[in-house]
Design an enzyme around this catalytic site. Structure first.
Site, PDB file in Angstrom:
ATOM      1  N   LYS A  40     -14.488  -3.988 -10.305  1.00 56.01           N
ATOM      2  CA  LYS A  40     -15.907  -4.071 -10.679  1.00 56.01           C
ATOM      3  C   LYS A  40     -16.245  -3.032 -11.741  1.00 56.01           C
ATOM      4  O   LYS A  40     -16.973  -3.308 -12.686  1.00 56.01           O
ATOM      5  CB  LYS A  40     -16.795  -3.844  -9.435  1.00 56.01           C
ATOM      6  CG  LYS A  40     -16.743  -4.981  -8.424  1.00 56.01           C
ATOM      7  CD  LYS A  40     -17.749  -4.782  -7.296  1.00 56.01           C
ATOM      8  CE  LYS A  40     -17.291  -3.894  -6.179  1.00 56.01           C
ATOM      9  NZ  LYS A  40     -16.137  -4.358  -5.407  1.00 56.01           N
ATOM     10  N   SER A  79     -12.825  -4.474  -4.950  1.00 60.94           N
ATOM     11  CA  SER A  79     -12.159  -3.312  -5.561  1.00 60.94           C
ATOM     12  C   SER A  79     -12.895  -2.726  -6.757  1.00 60.94           C
ATOM     13  O   SER A  79     -13.941  -3.212  -7.186  1.00 60.94           O
ATOM     14  CB  SER A  79     -10.716  -3.662  -5.978  1.00 60.94           C
ATOM     15  OG  SER A  79     -10.675  -4.274  -7.244  1.00 60.94           O
ATOM     16  N   ASP A 126      -6.688  -0.490  -3.892  1.00 63.83           N
ATOM     17  CA  ASP A 126      -8.113  -0.539  -3.598  1.00 63.83           C
ATOM     18  C   ASP A 126      -8.483  -2.013  -3.489  1.00 63.83           C
ATOM     19  O   ASP A 126      -8.129  -2.814  -4.362  1.00 63.83           O
ATOM     20  CB  ASP A 126      -8.886   0.129  -4.743  1.00 63.83           C
ATOM     21  CG  ASP A 126     -10.379   0.116  -4.479  1.00 63.83           C
ATOM     22  OD1 ASP A 126     -10.784   0.358  -3.331  1.00 63.83           O
ATOM     23  OD2 ASP A 126     -11.131  -0.152  -5.434  1.00 63.83           O
ATOM     24  N   ASP A 130     -12.084   5.815  -3.805  1.00 60.25           N
ATOM     25  CA  ASP A 130     -12.703   4.511  -4.057  1.00 60.25           C
ATOM     26  C   ASP A 130     -13.608   4.525  -5.288  1.00 60.25           C
ATOM     27  O   ASP A 130     -14.130   3.465  -5.675  1.00 60.25           O
ATOM     28  CB  ASP A 130     -13.516   4.056  -2.843  1.00 60.25           C
ATOM     29  CG  ASP A 130     -12.619   3.445  -1.769  1.00 60.25           C
ATOM     30  OD1 ASP A 130     -11.610   2.811  -2.137  1.00 60.25           O
ATOM     31  OD2 ASP A 130     -12.929   3.608  -0.576  1.00 60.25           O
ATOM     32  N   ASP A 183       0.836  -1.198   0.000  1.00 59.72           N
ATOM     33  CA  ASP A 183       0.000   0.000   0.000  1.00 59.72           C
ATOM     34  C   ASP A 183       0.878   1.258   0.000  1.00 59.72           C
ATOM     35  O   ASP A 183       0.719   2.159  -0.823  1.00 59.72           O
ATOM     36  CB  ASP A 183      -0.829  -0.025   1.298  1.00 59.72           C
ATOM     37  CG  ASP A 183      -2.298   0.248   1.066  1.00 59.72           C
ATOM     38  OD1 ASP A 183      -2.663   0.635  -0.051  1.00 59.72           O
ATOM     39  OD2 ASP A 183      -3.071   0.065   2.019  1.00 59.72           O
ATOM     40  N   GLU A 216      -4.973   7.738  -0.003  1.00 61.44           N
ATOM     41  CA  GLU A 216      -5.457   7.082   1.201  1.00 61.44           C
ATOM     42  C   GLU A 216      -4.441   7.085   2.346  1.00 61.44           C
ATOM     43  O   GLU A 216      -4.808   7.216   3.497  1.00 61.44           O
ATOM     44  CB  GLU A 216      -5.861   5.635   0.867  1.00 61.44           C
ATOM     45  CG  GLU A 216      -6.466   4.940   2.068  1.00 61.44           C
ATOM     46  CD  GLU A 216      -7.316   3.745   1.714  1.00 61.44           C
ATOM     47  OE1 GLU A 216      -7.117   3.184   0.635  1.00 61.44           O
ATOM     48  OE2 GLU A 216      -8.153   3.373   2.544  1.00 61.44           O
TER      49      GLU A 216
HETATM   50  P1  AMP Z   1     -14.849  -3.229  -2.247  1.00 58.39           P
HETATM   51  O1  AMP Z   1     -13.681  -4.084  -2.547  1.00 58.39           O
HETATM   52  O2  AMP Z   1     -15.623  -2.799  -3.439  1.00 58.39           O
HETATM   53  O3  AMP Z   1     -15.690  -3.787  -1.178  1.00 58.39           O
HETATM   54  O4  AMP Z   1     -14.297  -1.865  -1.730  1.00 58.39           O
HETATM   55  C1  AMP Z   1     -13.088  -1.746  -1.109  1.00 58.39           C
HETATM   56  C2  AMP Z   1     -13.058  -0.408  -0.424  1.00 58.39           C
HETATM   57  O5  AMP Z   1     -14.123  -0.320   0.509  1.00 58.39           O
HETATM   58  C3  AMP Z   1     -11.845  -0.176   0.391  1.00 58.39           C
HETATM   59  O6  AMP Z   1     -10.824   0.395  -0.353  1.00 58.39           O
HETATM   60  C4  AMP Z   1     -12.297   0.745   1.501  1.00 58.39           C
HETATM   61  O7  AMP Z   1     -11.921   2.068   1.250  1.00 58.39           O
HETATM   62  C5  AMP Z   1     -13.788   0.661   1.437  1.00 58.39           C
HETATM   63  N1  AMP Z   1     -14.361   0.307   2.730  1.00 58.39           N
HETATM   64  C6  AMP Z   1     -13.727   0.030   3.883  1.00 58.39           C
HETATM   65  N2  AMP Z   1     -14.621  -0.208   4.871  1.00 58.39           N
HETATM   66  C7  AMP Z   1     -15.837  -0.061   4.329  1.00 58.39           C
HETATM   67  C8  AMP Z   1     -17.157  -0.160   4.836  1.00 58.39           C
HETATM   68  N3  AMP Z   1     -17.391  -0.460   6.108  1.00 58.39           N
HETATM   69  N4  AMP Z   1     -18.179   0.043   3.985  1.00 58.39           N
HETATM   70  C9  AMP Z   1     -17.955   0.346   2.698  1.00 58.39           C
HETATM   71  N5  AMP Z   1     -16.725   0.450   2.146  1.00 58.39           N
HETATM   72  C10 AMP Z   1     -15.675   0.258   2.952  1.00 58.39           C
HETATM   73 MG    MG Z   2     -10.198   1.611  -1.608  1.00 57.09          MG
END
Ligand code: AMP
Ligand code: MG
Length: 428
Positions: free
Chosen positions: A336, A333, A213, A362, A123, A148
């Site tokens: 998608k 990430s 991400d 994000d 990271d 980030e």
């Molecule tokens: P995904 O892989 O689409 O679920 O998204 C990953 C991103 O979700 C990460 O890089 C975080 O910044 C973000 N994230 C972290 N915690 C949460 C949460 N509680 N709800 C929604 N997104 C989050």
């Molecule tokens: Mg992220």
């Protein structure tokens, strides 16, 4: 694999399906036409999604589904040409570092941050590389980066070994790639990481970076992305998504055993100029577009792999209302957004648990890739995503990404499902 519970996309293997998406659209920027666009053959994605221009022709791009080649120079006469080129150098180089680390992932790479989310050496290394490369590529531009990570944890005494490892990794990545003959010190790395402390906002230009991400996917050995975008006066004007573990061929309608197993995609988009995809470390790019299905029954939808990041029961209820037949496709990430932009799926639904604030890094890069591929992204109230408010998106409830034809019915279903959930909660 397709199960009732959903499809999990993992490194180098996978299934699923269908199309589209969005975000706030900046004013049009002139791009020379791509000449002779032909309709792509959506059901023949696998054989056609191969860069047709030879490696020795970095100046040419092709349309994925037509195989038609056109000069890259013709696709970017806008004012962001230099910046896009820089972003397309920075993100893949950061991806190289991440790939190295993921291969040799050790438990000791995981640190804890205040919010307890996993942060890895990769990271920090990824953020340092992107920051260093952008500064080298654009020396005369004022540099502002919203990212980030910051170096606070790395400056602690107990982090000395970690900082040394990050610095070695950054130097090894530069030297194995060979594009830049530089050697950086630990101090350089800390400064590079801390260039990411900008607050963004509605004025001026700001780079927006998520160095990894999908950290959870990264640690699991699944999907993750290096997501880099540029804001100009509060609007996303370009975006690049490096997705090292995303199969290059469509992950739609496959049983997970593509005859081609090339992995690693670089998505890029510039405002008004379309969206492109290429193999991560190869030069030839091809134009992509969202799937145009108008029938929700033919659509599949993406959502977070992590139930903690998005309400799976709510998206399930929405899919049911829409008549979506396929099981959800759960991947980590902004991969998608990339997969949706090339037509692998039709809808991306994201509904964080109450109280979560979405960060701009994000969604900035992913949203322009999808928008430029002909899709649309909005919040649950139907508003465009607004990246001008600083480090956070000011959102109503969730994020919906789909094609323009499907958006009205998806929005209706989302609002109905949210209403019903709220009513049943109030009865408890
Ligand atoms: P995904 O892989 O689409 O679920 O998204 C990953 C991103 O979700 C990460 O890089 C975080 O910044 C973000 N994230 C972290 N915690 C949460 C949460 N509680 N709800 C929604 N997104 C989050
Ligand atoms: Mg992220």
């Amino acid at each position: 694999m397709a199960t009732r519970a959903g499809i999990r996309l993992t490194h180098g293997r996978s299934p699923l399906l269908a199309a589209s998406e969005s975000s706030s659209r900046p004013p049009p920027v002139p791009c020379l036409p791509l000449s002779k666009p032909k309709p792509y053959r959506r059901h023949m994605l696998v054989p056609l999604w191969r860069p047709l221009a030879p490696r020795s022709s970095p100046g040419r791009s092709s349309s994925y589904r037509t195989g038609f080649s056109s000069p890259v120079a013709s696709m970017s006469s806008s004012s962001y040409e230099k910046e896009l080129a820089a972003a397309k150098k920075a993100a893949p180089l950061a991806a190289r570092l991440c790939q190295t680390v993921q291969k040799a992932l050790l438990k000791s790479d995981i640190q804890s941050k205040e919010d307890k989310s996993p942060v890895t050496v990769a990271d920090y290394g990824s953020q340092a590389i992107v920051s260093l490369v952008l500064k080298m590529e654009l020396p005369s531009e004022k540099f502002s980066l919203v990212a980030e990570e910051d170096s606070a944890d790395l400056q602690k005494d107990e982090s000395q070994e970690t900082l040394r490892r990050i610095t070695d990794l950054v130097n090894d990545t530069f030297s194995s790639d060979g594009t830049y003959s530089i050697s950086v010190s630990e101090e350089d790395v800390l400064v590079a990481i801390d260039s990411g402390k900008s607050e963004g906002g509605p004025h001026g230009r700001h780079w927006v970076l998520d160095p990894i991400d999908g950290t959870k996917g990264f640690l699991r050995g699944d999907q993750y992305a290096i997501a880099l975008a540029l804001l100009d006066e509060g609007r996303v004007v370009l975006g690049v998504l490096a997705c090292p573990n995303l199969p290059f061929t469509s992950i739609a309608n496959l049983d997970g055993h593509s005859s081609e197993n090339q992995t690693g995609c670089l998505f890029s988009a510039q405002t008004g100029c379309g969206a492109y995809m290429q193999l991560l470390h190869e030069p030839s790019a091809a134009k992509i577009s969202v799937c145009a299905t108008e029938n929700p029954a033919d659509a599949s939808f993406f959502e977070s792999y992590e139930a903690a990041h998005s309400l799976h029961d709510l998206s399930g209820a929405i899919a049911k209302k829409l008549g979506v037949q396929a099981p959800p496709v759960r991947i980590d990430s902004q991969a998608k957004y990339g997969a949706l932009a090339r037509g692998d799926g039709a809808i991306y639904l994201r509904f964080p648990h109450k109280g979560y604030r979405e960060k701009i890094w994000d969604h900035a890069a992913g949203s322009i890739v999808v928008t430029e591929a002909g899709g649309i992204a909005s919040d649950a109230a139907g508003n465009n995503l607004d990246f001008s408010k600083g480090r956070y998106l000011d959102l109503d409830t969730g994020i919906i990404v789909t094609n323009k034809k499907l958006m009205p019915s998806v929005l209706n279903a989302v609002q109905e499902a949210i209403r019903e959930q709220t009513q049943s909660a109030s009865l408890l």
